[in-house]
Write a protein that holds these residues in place. Structure first.
Motif, short mmCIF file in Angstrom:
data_model
loop_
_atom_site.label_atom_id
_atom_site.label_comp_id
_atom_site.label_asym_id
_atom_site.label_seq_id
_atom_site.Cartn_x
_atom_site.Cartn_y
_atom_site.Cartn_z
N THR A 12 -10.16 -7.26 7.61
CA THR A 12 -10.08 -7.02 6.17
C THR A 12 -10.55 -5.61 5.82
O THR A 12 -9.91 -4.91 5.04
CB THR A 12 -10.93 -8.06 5.41
OG1 THR A 12 -10.46 -9.37 5.75
CG2 THR A 12 -10.84 -7.86 3.92
N ALA A 13 -11.64 -5.19 6.42
CA ALA A 13 -12.15 -3.84 6.16
C ALA A 13 -11.19 -2.79 6.69
O ALA A 13 -10.94 -1.77 6.02
CB ALA A 13 -13.53 -3.67 6.80
N SER A 16 -8.20 -2.49 4.40
CA SER A 16 -8.58 -1.82 3.16
C SER A 16 -8.66 -0.31 3.35
O SER A 16 -8.18 0.45 2.51
CB SER A 16 -9.93 -2.35 2.67
OG SER A 16 -9.84 -3.72 2.39
N GLY A 19 -5.13 1.06 3.86
CA GLY A 19 -4.41 1.04 2.59
C GLY A 19 -4.85 2.16 1.66
O GLY A 19 -4.03 2.81 1.03
N ALA A 20 -6.15 2.40 1.60
CA ALA A 20 -6.66 3.48 0.75
C ALA A 20 -6.20 4.84 1.28
O ALA A 20 -5.83 5.72 0.50
CB ALA A 20 -8.18 3.42 0.70
#
Length: 43
Positions: A12-13, A16, A19-20
């Protein structure tokens, strides 16, 4: 809530962060350029 890093929280991290990083160039392309004002031309 434990502070250990399990596979799900790591994935998940990572998603993220990726994606950023992928969105940063797109967001900077949308704004921040030189702006021209519409109106009368000064001579």
């Amino acid at each position: 809530m434990s502070t250990e890093m399990n596979r799900r929280s790591f994935v998940t991290a990572a998603v993220s962060v990726v994606g950023a990083a992928a969105m940063a160039p797109l967001l900077s392309a949308c704004g921040g350029g030189p702006h021209q004002k519409a109106g009368a031309i000064k001579g």
